[in-house]
Design an enzyme around this catalytic site. Structure first.
Site, short mmCIF file in Angstrom:
data_model
loop_
_atom_site.label_atom_id
_atom_site.label_comp_id
_atom_site.label_asym_id
_atom_site.label_seq_id
_atom_site.Cartn_x
_atom_site.Cartn_y
_atom_site.Cartn_z
N ASP A 167 0.84 -1.19 0.00
CA ASP A 167 0.00 0.00 0.00
C ASP A 167 0.88 1.24 0.00
OD1 ASP A 167 -3.02 0.94 0.69
OD2 ASP A 167 -1.58 2.25 1.70
N ILE A 168 0.55 2.21 -0.89
CA ILE A 168 1.31 3.47 -0.95
C ILE A 168 0.93 4.31 0.25
CG2 ILE A 168 1.73 5.56 -2.29
CD1 ILE A 168 1.00 3.99 -4.80
N GLU A 188 -4.89 2.40 -4.09
CA GLU A 188 -3.43 2.48 -4.05
C GLU A 188 -2.80 1.19 -3.55
OE1 GLU A 188 -4.87 4.41 -0.11
OE2 GLU A 188 -5.59 4.08 -2.16
#
Length: 571
Positions: free
Chosen positions: A451-452, A494
């Site tokens: 996950d960003i 994301e």
């Protein structure tokens, strides 16, 4: 060496012929018998005459689907070929049994010599698996070329036989080795079946049986392509439209022998799970071109004897045209052979089991060049042939266009439009396949949920266009930082999912850390932004389902977030 061919008609013919030609019983004599009368009693009667005449010579025989005598094709007849060598000597054996791996190994052990230059092998056509037989022979003697084929019985599928002058079997193999210090060998083959339509993945097999193609019952696939009415004519109609596949760069065809009670279809050779097959149709033009090439080759090389082993399906489909390939070879050297249920041939230094092919071998103990004069093949393509080739071209062009269109649709269906990575739907399918492979082969795999960090802040601060740029950058970072065997997708928003096949938790941790550090450096270089990722890592456990596996990875990723982000957490 010298070869004499006899068209046998009645008892005593062999004795008279041998006396007339002055053929002596020595180890330098090879006798091949091709009989279109696949009856044990008939063969045993013939053997009695042969046994009286030959004690030292090598005698091998087979039942056929057609006999070749001086280049011409006969039916329901018996042809004998007597090859008298000047230097070479012959060693023969017969091995009974339906286990082709065992019989192949045992046969080679009994006929192979340190000076063996060629092996001629016949096997029964209904019980012996041609692929297994050739695999066994290659294990023991891959450097020695093999020719010959599977015995036939005129498509009655009742019984095929191979024999020596003393023994006969409907389950087994017979062979002769030609042993000498020097032997000139020229070979030629052609398939002449042209693939049409799309490639189809074979999805379930067992030995030489196919159960499913593209996940559908194999009989249903034949009905779909050849018409519902064709089911009543199976397996005979399948002979006209063989399945072809490419293996080791060589186009192979496989002949259907019948339909089993469980709905599977039996073939003369093995088609492996995962291989792509296509239906095919006969092309007379290819056959004529190849026949002319063969004639030219054999005329320009030393040749004293020609043996032809060619598929019965060619005679069944094209009748008299099948003779074109062999009759002109008689102008080169005495030509004999038979119509097979499958051919053995050495191509690119490897012995192979073929189907639907014309194969020929030219032998000579002398080093000289044949006179190139003689009747040439000058078959001009007729209107029907031109129409046929146009039809094949049309079908394949349309098929190619449809395939391109389907490929584009498939890419759209399985790819995320922004990043070009696999989408969630495709990744679930890949995960299911990975779990099946792990359950079958026992090799574990790892999953990363990536996950960003602070992605919402990026969108709010720089706008959605910059956010899209970051997502595309993340996709590129995955391509650069992960291994070639790893699978990855945009999972949603994301989040990105990574699957690492055949990877234990220690290896997965190393890859995850490399990815975490590499992503930060990538965005610093490419976008001048400080962007990090949080990674949840887990490994497959026995009995895991997709939901449980992903749930663990997801929980580990959220723990990484709670611990301050830019971390890898293992679950």
């Amino acid at each position: 060496m010298k070869t004499y061919n006899l068209l046998y008609k009645q008892e005593g013919d062999v004795t008279r012929f041998v006396e007339e030609k002055g053929i002596e019983d020595t180890p330098r004599l090879l006798v091949q018998v091709f009989t279109g009368v696949p009856e044990r009693r008939y063969i045993e009667n013939l053997q009695r005459e042969l046994e009286k005449l030959f004690n030292k010579a090598g005698v091998i025989g087979t039942s056929t689907g057609g006999e070749i005598f001086n280049g011409e094709v006969y039916e329901n007849s018996t042809v004998l070929s007597f090859t008298v060598f000047e230097r070479a000597w012959v060693k023969t054996a017969l091995v009974e049994g339906a286990d082709a791996l065992r019989t192949g190994r045992e046969l080679v052990g009994r006929i192979l010599d340190e000076d063996t230059k060629l092996m001629i092998i016949f096997a029964d056509g209904l019980n012996t698996n041609g692929d297994d037989l050739i695999d066994a022979i290659n294990e023991e003697a891959q450097s020695v070329p093999v020719v010959g084929g599977l015995a036939g019985d005129n498509f009655t599928f009742k019984g095929t036989y191979v024999f020596t002058s003393r023994d006969v079997t409907d389950r087994g193999v017979v062979g002769a080795s030609v042993n000498t210090d020097k032997l000139q060998i020229s070979t030629h083959y052609n398939l002449a079946w042209v693939p049409v339509g799309k490639g189809m993945v074979v999805t379930r097999t067992a030995g030489n049986r196919i159960y499913e193609i593209e996940g559908k019952p194999v009989v249903e696939v034949y009905k779909s392509y050849l018409g519902a009415e064709a089911e009543e004519l199976l397996p005979y109609v399948a002979i006209e439209f063989p399945l072809v596949l490419e293996r080791d760069g060589v186009m192979l065809a496989r002949a259907c022998l019948g339909i089993a009670e469980d709905g599977s279809m039996l073939y003369t050779g093995v088609i492996k799970e995962g291989e792509k097959v296509r239906f095919s149709i006969w092309d007379t033009g290819v056959m004529l071109d190849s026949a002319a090439e063969n004639l030219k080759k054999f005329r320009s090389n030393p040749s004293e004897s020609v043996f032809v082993y060619t598929c019965l399906a060619r005679k069944y489909l094209i009748g008299g045209e099948a003779e074109v390939e062999s009759k002109h070879l008689q102008s080169v050297s005495p030509t004999s052979g038979f119509m097979t249920y499958g051919e053995f041939y050495n191509l690119d230094g490897k012995n192979r089991f073929m189907n639907y092919t014309f194969t020929a071998v030219s032998l000579s103990e002398r080093e000289f060049t044949q006179n190139s004069e003689g009747q040439e093949l000058e078959e001009e393509p007729g209107r029907d042939l031109i129409r046929f080739r146009a039809l094949v071209s049309l079908v394949n062009t349309i098929t190619g266009e449809l395939k391109d269109a389907n490929d584009k649709l498939e890419r759209l269906a399985e790819r995320d439009p922004l990043t070009g990575l696999y989408n969630r739907r495709k990744m679930i399918a890949l995960l299911e396949e990975q779990i099946r492979r792990t359950e079958r082969y026992g090799k574990s795999f790892c999953v990363l949920m990536v996950d960003i960090d602070n992605f919402k802040l990026i969108n709010d601060t720089y706008g959605h266009q910059k956010g899209d740029e970051v997502l595309k950058g993340m996709a590129q970072a995955l391509r650069e930082l992960l291994r070639s065997t790893d699978l990855y997708s945009r999972w949603g928003g994301e989040e990105f999912l990574v699957v690492m096949p055949e990877t234990e938790i220690e290896g997965g941790t190393a890859v995850a850390e490399k990815l975490r550090v590499g992503v930060r450096g990538f965005f610093n270089r490419k976008l001048g932004m400080d962007i990090s990722v949080s990674v949840g890592l887990t490994a497959y456990r026995d009995g895991d389902c997709i939901e449980g596996l992903l749930s663990r990875a997801d929980r580990a990723m959220y723990r990484a977030k709670k611990k301050g982000k830019n971390l890898v957490v293992v679950s």
